[in-house]
Design an enzyme around this catalytic site. Structure first.
Site, PDB file in Angstrom:
ATOM      1  N   GLU A 182       0.808  -1.136  -0.067  1.00 41.14           N
ATOM      2  CA  GLU A 182       0.027  -0.080  -0.008  1.00 41.14           C
ATOM      3  C   GLU A 182       0.906   1.187  -0.071  1.00 41.14           C
ATOM      4  O   GLU A 182       0.546   2.260   0.527  1.00 41.14           O
ATOM      5  CB  GLU A 182      -0.935  -0.084   1.209  1.00 41.14           C
ATOM      6  N   GLU A 251      -6.726  -7.778  -0.316  1.00 41.20           N
ATOM      7  CA  GLU A 251      -7.291  -7.741   0.868  1.00 41.20           C
ATOM      8  C   GLU A 251      -8.943  -7.207   0.933  1.00 41.20           C
ATOM      9  O   GLU A 251      -9.278  -6.169   0.560  1.00 41.20           O
ATOM     10  CB  GLU A 251      -6.641  -6.476   1.660  1.00 41.20           C
TER      11      GLU A 251
HETATM   12  C1  GAL Z   1      -4.395  -2.619   5.167  1.00 42.04           C
HETATM   13  C2  GAL Z   1      -2.679  -3.201   5.145  1.00 42.04           C
HETATM   14  C3  GAL Z   1      -2.815  -4.447   6.234  1.00 42.04           C
HETATM   15  C4  GAL Z   1      -3.821  -4.065   7.313  1.00 42.04           C
HETATM   16  C5  GAL Z   1      -5.121  -3.592   7.047  1.00 42.04           C
HETATM   17  C6  GAL Z   1      -5.967  -3.149   8.090  1.00 42.04           C
HETATM   18  O1  GAL Z   1      -3.985  -1.409   4.481  1.00 42.04           O
HETATM   19  O2  GAL Z   1      -2.364  -3.478   3.900  1.00 42.04           O
HETATM   20  O3  GAL Z   1      -1.620  -4.841   6.459  1.00 42.04           O
HETATM   21  O4  GAL Z   1      -3.158  -3.304   8.152  1.00 42.04           O
HETATM   22  O5  GAL Z   1      -4.963  -2.243   6.245  1.00 42.04           O
HETATM   23  O6  GAL Z   1      -6.129  -4.304   8.715  1.00 42.04           O
END
Ligand code: GAL
Length: 848
Positions: A182, A251
């Site tokens: 990110e 994600e």
């Molecule tokens: C994303 C990040 C993850 C985690 C998630 C929130 O932005 O890539 O590692 O932090 O947010 O749980």
């Protein structure tokens, strides 16, 4: 001939069940990842290996496979593997190779997100603290010292994987790798160097020759050949930065993380299923649940600051390794429905047409006649009936129906057709190891932690030091001590008014001791880590001891330049008289510092030391006490938790291993938990909350594998003050399994095969029930109603219409079996209320 046929059959079977015998060629095109020349629709889920135990891994992986996952994603946690520069550790729960091999053994693929920046609510975003002390280093930008370290660690991990032949190109399970994480969110803050850094990272990663594609998430400018991927609650509208790259979602947040002092978020499965179905509907072919199993932030691994020890995340497999129903089951059904569409989806591009306002049909149709369709209602309020290919379909608001043959509905994302369950914690008193009686005061021994400086390696410096630079995160604790001479003429003593000690700290928590007694304490919270306090103090003439115990609660893991965010008492620290406005600034005095506690130095957490005493009386509600007791493991195999009712704040160890920080006295705000939470409409991390007005975390996971049958040593370090005799053990048990299916539900996706239309017509909707473990059978039907039942699992009630025959029919079909299926129709139960849509609700319990 027969031998040959068997041999060939075996060969085929092996080739089908173990996809890793021979090196696979992984590439991509604009539609999908291409594995050995075949485009794939893949469902993936995150399990972070250090957030559980190696003993839990096989079961977590199996439950993921049973839930329909084909890929397991994990980050690699640099600070775990290289705690001291150049000294690597891959033992126990850090055994990355073992984890990857277990995934391989289960026949699943791996997406290895090396980072090495990971965010992940993990201490310092995964960076080792020593990195911060390298001269001239600036993290995550075009900076030579940083790039050298990042390259060295990334290459180290890639080499390890290569040596074990774990890349798909070598016959292993790793089909994908991620570099950075990110960075797109931060790039602007780093100016031009941000761009050059990303180009460097891309080149560096590809030069390592893994033979499989690399991705960068939230990196819209990811240079070729790196695939830019989407993270978020929804990614259906995502468009990759090149026509040659597939639409991938790294994600999909299945819930959200929680912090001490915050409420606990959850995400309804109907919304997750909607988001996933929309993504595959609109051309997506790879989706990963973050998290599929969240697990636990053991020890001091949590980031933050203030991230909770539990990283449950409301994931489909809960913190304790049990399936979280109905989430796990409904997503499993969803995956089956999507996989039924795979052939059509990979063969062609989607064609989407409008069916009305906020109503959309997408068709994947090939020349050879394959056809799969997705019908969506993305309106948030109104249910709709749509016409599609001459048939009519009902679409609840915020839902997608999946039609693997373009005719029949295999699944609607808003209609849960699978088993749900209630799991609960059953309290068990701590038992005295020797007498097997409930533990009493006599079971405890303790050591008082001295207030202020007690170590020889304390040092004195003028002024107030930033904490992380001082402790290098070797401990949460830093003492700031000062001897202050109050003279008779000093107005604080003579003007008769209250004196205050004013302290400004960058956080995260602070205890103020005056002359050895606790005078006040304060802490920040996730949204605002800083602490600013005015503590009423009473000084005596002559020397006064001022001891400030400053604490960190997990180091920052997110944001541009997050590594530079400081902590501790950076001042000002001032004595203030309340009446005449007199101020004495103590900030630049000679302060004496001690990193860590005496008890830490002595290794009290292991339980061994001659300092433990059990006389005269157990300290109750006193700050800075180490407590110790022993206990037997609860019988059975259910997961174990410690209930910290009665305790304040601190850390706990079982047989020398830290189960993490506890803080049951930090209560979540009372507002914001709307109940029930409407799944319809865009989700955000504040939409659905629980634990309002309650401790953010009361129960703490104690891994079974850390326990012996008896004589387990529990050590607590209590900071604020508590009563350890109120502690209890609990086991996590599945109490009820439930299912609620209406006679208008689509057929369970289990029975849905596109070649078997006849069976589908006859079968109709079916309710199925199944016990959570293989050695259990359904032993009791707690509730049953065919008609218009109300409520949810654990609180069903009868509506106006209810069939009298239902109980005996369900009992006959289910009691004594591990699982059972019952047709939800008047053919099974007769019709208790003609003309009304009827449902079957069952709640049952299982036993060995
Ligand atoms: C994303 C990040 C993850 C985690 C998630 C929130 O932005 O890539 O590692 O932090 O947010 O749980």
């Amino acid at each position: 001939m027969r031998v040959m046929a068997v041999g060939f059959g075996l060969f085929l079977l092996l080739a089908l069940t173990t996809p890793f015998c021979f090196g696979a060629n992984v590439t991509y095109d604009h539609r999908a990842l291409v594995i050995d020349g075949k485009r794939r629709v893949l469902v993936s889920g995150s399990i972070h290996y250090p957030r559980s135990t190696p003993q839990m891994w096989p079961d977590l992986i199996q439950k993921s496979k049973d839930g329909g996952l084909e890929v397991i994603e994990t980050y690699v946690f640099w600070n775990l593997h290289e705690p001291v520069q150049g000294q690597y550790d891959f033992e126990g729960a850090k055994d990355l190779v073992k984890f990857v091999k277990l995934v391989k053994d289960a026949g699943l693929f791996v997406h290895l997100r090396i980072g090495p920046y990971v965010c992940a609510e993990w201490n310092y975003g995964g960076f080792p603290l020593w990195l911060h002390f390298i001269p001239g280093i600036v993290f995550r930008t075009d900076n030579e010292p940083f790039k050298a370290e990042m390259k060295r660690f990334t290459a180290k991990i890639v080499d390890m994987m290569k040596q074990e032949s774990l890349y798909a190109s070598q016959g292993g399970p790793i089909i994908l790798s991620q570099i950075e994480n990110e960075y797109g969110n931060m790039e602007k803050s780093y100016g031009n160097s941000g761009r050059t850094y990303i180009n460097w990272a891309a080149k560096m990663a590809t030069s390592l020759g893994t033979g499989v594609p690399w991705v960068m998430c939230k990196q819209q400018d990811a240079p070729d050949p790196i695939i830019d991927t989407c993270n978020g609650f929804y990614c259906d509208q995502y468009v990759p930065n090149s026509n040659n790259k597939p639409k991938m979602w790294t994600e999909n947040w299945t819930g959200w993380f929680a912090s001490f002092g915050g409420a606990v978020p959850f995400r309804p499965v109907e919304d997750i299923a909607f988001a996933v179905a929309r993504f595959y509907q609109l051309g997506g072919t790879f989706q990963n649940y973050y998290m599929y199993h969240g697990g636990t932030n053991f020890g001091r691994t949590t980031g933050g600051p203030f991230i909770l020890t539990s990283y449950d995340y409301d994931a489909p497999i809960d913190e304790y390794g049990l399936v979280n129903q109905p989430k796990w089951g409904h997503l499993k059904d969803l995956h089956k429905a999507i996989k039924l569409c795979e052939e059509a989806m990979v063969a062609t591009d989607p064609k989407t047409t409008s069916l009305g306002s906020k109503l959309e049909a997408t068709v994947y149709k090939t020349e050879s006649g394959q056809c799969a369709a997705f019908l969506a209602n993305y309106g948030t309020q109104s249910d709709a009936t749509v016409q599609f290919n001459g048939k009519s379909y009902s679409l609840p608001a915020w839902s997608v129906s999946i039609l693997p043959d373009c005719k029949n509905v295999a699944l609607n994302t808003a209609k849960i057709n699978s088993v749900s369950a209630t799991a609960n914690f059953v309290r068990q008193p701590l038992k005295d190891e020797t007498t097997a009686t409930e533990m009493s005061l006599s079971g405890w021994s303790w050591v008082n932690e001295p207030v202020g400086i007690s170590s020889d390696i304390a040092f004195t410096k003028p002024g107030l030091l930033e904490q992380i630079n001082t402790t290098a995160d070797q401990s949460d604790y830093l003492w700031y001590s000062l001897s202050y001479e109050a003279k008779g003429v000093n107005s604080f003593l003579t003007d008769g008014s209250q004196t205050f000690l004013h302290i400004d700290s960058l956080g995260h928590a602070l205890y103020v001791f005056i002359n050895g007694h606790l005078a006040g304490s304060g802490n920040g919270r996730y949204e605002k880590p800083k602490v600013s306090m005015d503590v009423p103090v009473t000084l005596r003439p002559g020397k006064n001891k001022i001891d400030l115990l400053s604490l960190t609660v997990g180091l920052q893991n997110y944001g541009a330049f997050f590594d530079k965010v400081g902590a501790g008492v950076t001042g000002p620290v001032q004595l203030k008289g309340s009446q005449n406005g007199s101020v004495v600034d103590l900030s630049s005095q000679q302060w004496t510092y001690q990193v860590g506690l005496k008890g830490e130095d002595l290794g009290l957490y292991t339980g061994s030391s001659s300092l433990w005493v059990s006389q005269p009386t157990l300290p109750n509600n006193q700050p800075l006490v180490w407590y110790k007791t022993t206990f037997d493991a609860p019988s059975g195999n259910s997961p174990v938790a410690l209930d910290f009712t009665g305790m304040g704040k601190g850390e706990a160890w079982i047989n020398g291993q830290s189960i993490g920080r506890y803080w049951p006295t930090f209560i979540a705000p009372s507002g914001g938990c709307a109940n029930p939470c409407d799944y319809r409409g865009p989700f955000n991390s504040n939409k659905c909350l629980k634990n309002c007005g309650k401790p953010s975390q009361q129960l703490y996971h104690v891994p079974r594998s850390w326990l012996k049958p008896s004589g387990n040593i529990l050590v607590l370090f209590e900071e604020i003050g508590g009563n350890p005799t109120k502690l209890s053990l609990a086991t996590r048990e599945t109490e009820s399994i439930c299912s609620l299916v209406s006679d208008t539900h689509p057929l369970p996706v289990d029975m849905w095969t596109s070649s078997d239309e006849e069976t589908r017509k006859i079968a109709g909707p079916t309710l199925s029930l199944g016990c959570p473990s293989a050695d259990q059978v359904i032993s009791k039907i707690k509730f049953v109603s065919f008609g218009t039942p109300r409520g949810t699992c654990g609180s069903f009630s009868h509506g106006q219409c209810s069939s009298k025959m239902a109980r005996s029919i369900v009992e006959q079909a289910c009691i004594g079996s591990r699982s059972c299926k019952i047709g939800v129709s008047v053919n099974t139960f007769g019709d208790p209320c003609a003309g009304i849509v009827k449902s079957l609700a069952v709640e049952a319990s299982c036993s060995l």
